[in-house]
Design an enzyme around this catalytic site. Structure first.
Site: not given
Length: 333
Positions: A127, A129, A151
């Site tokens: 990801s 992120e 996350y």
């Protein structure tokens, strides 16, 4: 007939990937969690012929069983606790599912394969992120990680595990560092779908306003249907590698609101949007934008759906759904 096992098949990426693999002649197996899962009907409707297997990313024996039954040529690990905002509230569950879940899938492949991993190709859903507090813009495969949420930390753990199993066991393992990708199938808790649904309901007179967090956050948004094609392309290469998948454009929440409200004929949306501190992140990621040059050059991949088309697609889909639920008829647009 090639065989593929997809974890997270009930999510938007799993559904689009399952559809594409069936269209390419694959026998598709999907992992579903729990009995009487309400999402099963949707999977069976959208991915006809799929074989669903019960399993859980927090339960290694169930994953070993799923691998033994499916005997996959390709495994796509898309399962995760994927809503970033929830990861602060349920950090332990996020770590167990999004992080340790990757380890369990990899171990299931190693154990079920008797340490011979040469036949299986593995895709890990990494990801954007993971970049978090970015060190350079745009972000590419070599950009250092600085995740800013539980996350993001869990995804970073899973990413490096995938690299480790590739280097330790010779597993054909690829990670896709996917930037934000959306669709009408996105969960309503995500800001893009929250906005498209609210805009449709506001235009139909079913809702008065929508409450959001930081309107200045900027993201690189693409279409999920395009991005799952990149996943498949990674596993068709001669050697495994990691790839950024992104559009290379960044847009703010304000811009997303502009396009969404304009789609229903509302130019000034200021009276319909509320800012609520509850929706601000404890540690914000201000700007993410990816450089997918490597994916273009090596995979021959490029995004087909642009930002405006994506937002309008989502608003149109929610308009149709909400109007039907309310017994209203949409005028031509």
């Amino acid at each position: 007939m090639p065989r593929a096992l997809i974890t997270g098949i009930t999510g938007q990426d799993g559904l689009y990937l399952g559809e594409q693999l069936v269209g390419r002649g694959y026998e598709v197996f999907g992992l579903v969690r729990g009995q009487s899962n309400p999402k099963v009907e949707r999977v069976e409707r959208l991915v006809p012929g799929v074989v669903l297997l019960e399993g859980d990313l927090t339960d290694l024996p169930s994953l070993i069983g799923a691998v033994e039954i499916s005997q996959p040529d390709e495994v796509y690990n898309l399962g995760a606790i994927s809503f970033v905002g929830l990861s602060w509230k349920q950090a332990e569950l996020t770590g167990e599912t999004t992080g340790m879940g990757v380890l369990r899938v990899l171990e299931a492949l190693r154990i079920a394969g008797g340490n011979d991993l040469s036949r299986v190709r593995f895709y890990q859903a990494s990801s954007s992120e993971m970049f978090g507090k970015v060190r350079e813009t745009p972000q590419r495969e070599t950009t250092p990680f600085h995740p800013r949420s539980p996350y993001g930390v869990a995804k970073t753990f899973g990413h490096y595990l995938t690299v480790n199993y590739r280097e330790s066991y010779g597993l054909f393992a690829c990670s896709g560092l996917l930037f934000n990708h959306e669709s009408p199938r996105r969960g309503i808790e995500f800001v893009t779908r929250k906005i498209s649904r609210a805009v449709s309901r506001i235009s139909l007179g079913l809702q008065e306003s929508v409450s959001l967090g930081n309107l200045e956050s900027r993201r690189d948004w693409g279409f999920a249907g395009d991005y799952v094609d990149a996943m498949w392309r990674m596993l068709q290469q001669d050697s495994p590698d990691d790839f950024v998948v992104a559009t290379g454009e960044t847009h703010s929440i304000r811009e997303l609101l502009d396009v969404a409200f304009a789609r229903v004929g509302i130019e000034d949306w200021s009276g319909y949007v509320r800012t609520d501190p509850r929706f601000f992140r404890p540690a914000e990621v201000d700007v993410l934008v990816g450089d997918a040059s490597k994916a273009r050059e090596v995979l021959g991949w490029k995004p087909r759906v642009g930002f405006r088309e994506l937002v309008e697609m989502m608003v149109d889909a929610d308009l149709a759904t909400e109007a039907a639920a309310a017994g209203q008829t949409l005028t031509d647009r």
